[in-house]
Design a protein around this motif. Structure first.
Motif, short mmCIF file in Angstrom:
data_model
loop_
_atom_site.label_atom_id
_atom_site.label_comp_id
_atom_site.label_asym_id
_atom_site.label_seq_id
_atom_site.Cartn_x
_atom_site.Cartn_y
_atom_site.Cartn_z
N ARG A 240 0.84 -1.20 0.00
CA ARG A 240 0.00 0.00 0.00
C ARG A 240 0.87 1.25 0.00
NH1 ARG A 240 -3.88 0.44 4.75
NH2 ARG A 240 -1.93 0.96 5.78
N SER A 241 2.00 1.21 0.71
CA SER A 241 2.91 2.36 0.70
C SER A 241 3.51 2.57 -0.69
CB SER A 241 4.00 2.20 1.75
OG SER A 241 4.95 1.23 1.37
N ILE A 242 3.71 1.48 -1.45
CA ILE A 242 4.16 1.62 -2.84
C ILE A 242 3.08 2.31 -3.65
CG2 ILE A 242 4.70 0.39 -4.97
CD1 ILE A 242 5.99 -1.76 -3.27
N ALA A 243 1.83 1.90 -3.45
CA ALA A 243 0.72 2.51 -4.18
C ALA A 243 0.60 3.99 -3.84
CB ALA A 243 -0.59 1.78 -3.88
N ALA A 244 0.98 4.36 -2.63
CA ALA A 244 0.87 5.76 -2.22
C ALA A 244 2.05 6.60 -2.71
CB ALA A 244 0.78 5.84 -0.70
N ASP A 245 3.26 6.03 -2.76
CA ASP A 245 4.44 6.84 -3.09
C ASP A 245 5.49 6.00 -3.80
OD1 ASP A 245 6.05 9.10 -3.19
OD2 ASP A 245 6.99 8.66 -1.25
N VAL B 258 1.39 0.47 -10.81
CA VAL B 258 0.34 0.85 -11.76
C VAL B 258 -0.73 1.67 -11.05
CG1 VAL B 258 -1.54 -0.05 -13.19
CG2 VAL B 258 0.75 -1.02 -13.38
N LEU B 259 -1.10 1.24 -9.87
CA LEU B 259 -2.10 1.98 -9.09
C LEU B 259 -1.58 3.38 -8.76
CD1 LEU B 259 -4.89 1.68 -7.74
CD2 LEU B 259 -3.69 0.94 -5.68
N ASN B 260 -0.32 3.49 -8.35
CA ASN B 260 0.26 4.79 -8.03
C ASN B 260 0.29 5.71 -9.24
OD1 ASN B 260 2.99 6.48 -8.13
ND2 ASN B 260 2.18 6.47 -6.03
N VAL B 261 0.71 5.19 -10.37
CA VAL B 261 0.79 6.00 -11.59
C VAL B 261 -0.61 6.44 -12.02
CG1 VAL B 261 1.39 5.93 -14.04
CG2 VAL B 261 2.97 5.02 -12.34
N THR B 262 -1.58 5.55 -11.92
CA THR B 262 -2.95 5.91 -12.27
C THR B 262 -3.47 7.03 -11.38
OG1 THR B 262 -3.37 3.65 -13.00
CG2 THR B 262 -5.29 5.02 -12.56
N TYR B 263 -3.26 6.91 -10.09
CA TYR B 263 -3.72 7.95 -9.17
C TYR B 263 -2.98 9.26 -9.42
CZ TYR B 263 -6.88 5.34 -6.14
OH TYR B 263 -7.95 4.66 -5.64
N SER B 264 -1.70 9.18 -9.76
CA SER B 264 -0.93 10.40 -10.02
C SER B 264 -1.37 11.08 -11.30
CB SER B 264 0.56 10.07 -10.10
OG SER B 264 1.02 9.57 -8.87
N VAL B 265 -1.64 10.32 -12.36
CA VAL B 265 -2.06 10.89 -13.63
C VAL B 265 -3.40 11.62 -13.48
CG1 VAL B 265 -2.92 10.28 -15.94
CG2 VAL B 265 -0.76 9.34 -15.11
N GLU C 20 -4.63 12.65 -10.66
CA GLU C 20 -4.54 13.50 -9.48
C GLU C 20 -5.61 13.17 -8.43
OE1 GLU C 20 -4.46 17.56 -10.81
OE2 GLU C 20 -2.60 17.26 -11.92
N TRP C 21 -5.79 11.88 -8.21
CA TRP C 21 -6.71 11.43 -7.18
C TRP C 21 -5.99 11.39 -5.84
CZ3 TRP C 21 -8.40 6.75 -10.56
CH2 TRP C 21 -9.29 7.19 -11.55
N VAL C 22 -6.75 11.57 -4.77
CA VAL C 22 -6.17 11.55 -3.43
C VAL C 22 -5.77 10.12 -3.08
CG1 VAL C 22 -6.63 12.00 -0.99
CG2 VAL C 22 -7.57 13.51 -2.74
N LYS C 23 -4.57 9.95 -2.56
CA LYS C 23 -4.04 8.62 -2.24
C LYS C 23 -4.24 8.31 -0.76
CE LYS C 23 -0.64 9.18 -5.84
NZ LYS C 23 0.71 9.61 -6.10
N GLY D 18 -9.07 5.28 -0.36
CA GLY D 18 -9.04 5.42 -1.82
C GLY D 18 -8.15 4.38 -2.48
N LEU D 19 -6.99 4.12 -1.88
CA LEU D 19 -6.10 3.09 -2.43
C LEU D 19 -6.73 1.70 -2.31
CD1 LEU D 19 -2.66 4.38 -1.14
CD2 LEU D 19 -3.50 4.42 -3.49
N LEU D 20 -7.46 1.47 -1.22
CA LEU D 20 -8.14 0.19 -1.06
C LEU D 20 -9.17 -0.01 -2.16
CD1 LEU D 20 -8.53 -2.35 0.71
CD2 LEU D 20 -10.24 -1.06 1.98
N ARG D 21 -9.93 1.02 -2.44
CA ARG D 21 -10.91 0.93 -3.54
C ARG D 21 -10.21 0.74 -4.88
NH1 ARG D 21 -14.84 5.73 -1.53
NH2 ARG D 21 -15.93 4.52 0.05
N GLY D 22 -9.11 1.45 -5.06
CA GLY D 22 -8.38 1.34 -6.32
C GLY D 22 -7.82 -0.04 -6.56
N ILE D 23 -7.26 -0.67 -5.53
CA ILE D 23 -6.69 -2.00 -5.72
C ILE D 23 -7.79 -3.04 -5.91
CG2 ILE D 23 -6.43 -2.74 -3.31
CD1 ILE D 23 -3.85 -3.23 -6.09
#
Length: 172
Positions: A20-25, A48-55, A57-60, A64-69
């Protein structure tokens, strides 16, 4: 999928907290050179989740990351089902064998419960990419098998070696 999650650490336990920390940063951790070989070989779904959220600009946030994964796992499930039916068509399986194979692969504890309960784990993505590897092996699509194996090597370490092994096996 939207039912109960791991009741600790906002839905992540064990290695899931690290993933999850990878997905965040993801990019911040790469710059700090903080991955070891074991972690680097399992980083792809969360990167992939991190890059998607960054592109977008969704809040990490943790939620939110739980829903994303969970959505990512669902998309991987859809891709795995697609590859399974393409494989069944190529093998000319009868309907009863296709249904039996589908039930054995997709209607089990790992798919129906575990991956949605503890979604921050690369095992589910590895299973779906493994179905893709078998699909491309049987369909004799060596380039796609190599590319998928290269990506899968960053999900589970032995998948790249398995893909290389399959590339040199006769599949006709």
């Amino acid at each position: 999928m939207v039912g109960e999650k791991v009741p600790v650490n906002d839905g992540a336990m064990g290695d899931g907290v690290f993933y999850r920390s990878i997905a965040a940063d993801f990019l911040g951790k790469i710059e700090n050179d903080s991955y070891n070989v074991f972690q680097l070989q399992r980083v792809m779904p969360f990167a992939v989740l991190n890059v998607t959220y960054s592109v977008f600009e969704w809040v990490k946030s943790h939620e939110g990351l739980l829903r994303g994964i969970v959505i990512f796992n669902f998309l991987m499930l859809a891709l795995g089902v697609y590859w399974y039916f393409a494989l069944a068509r190529k093998l000319h399986l009868r309907d009863n064998m296709t249904v039996l194979g589908f039930l054995l692969l997709f209607v089990n504890f790992a798919v129906l419960k575990d991956m949605w309960y503890n979604p921050f784990h690369p095992g589910f993505t590895a299973m779906m990419l493994g179905i893709g590897q078998v699909n491309y092996f049987v369909r004799v699509e060596r380039q796609r098998l190599f590319l998928l194996s290269l990506v899968a090597g960053f999900v589970w370490p032995s998948m790249f070696l398995t893909g290389l092994f399959l590339m040199f096996m006769p599949s006709e």
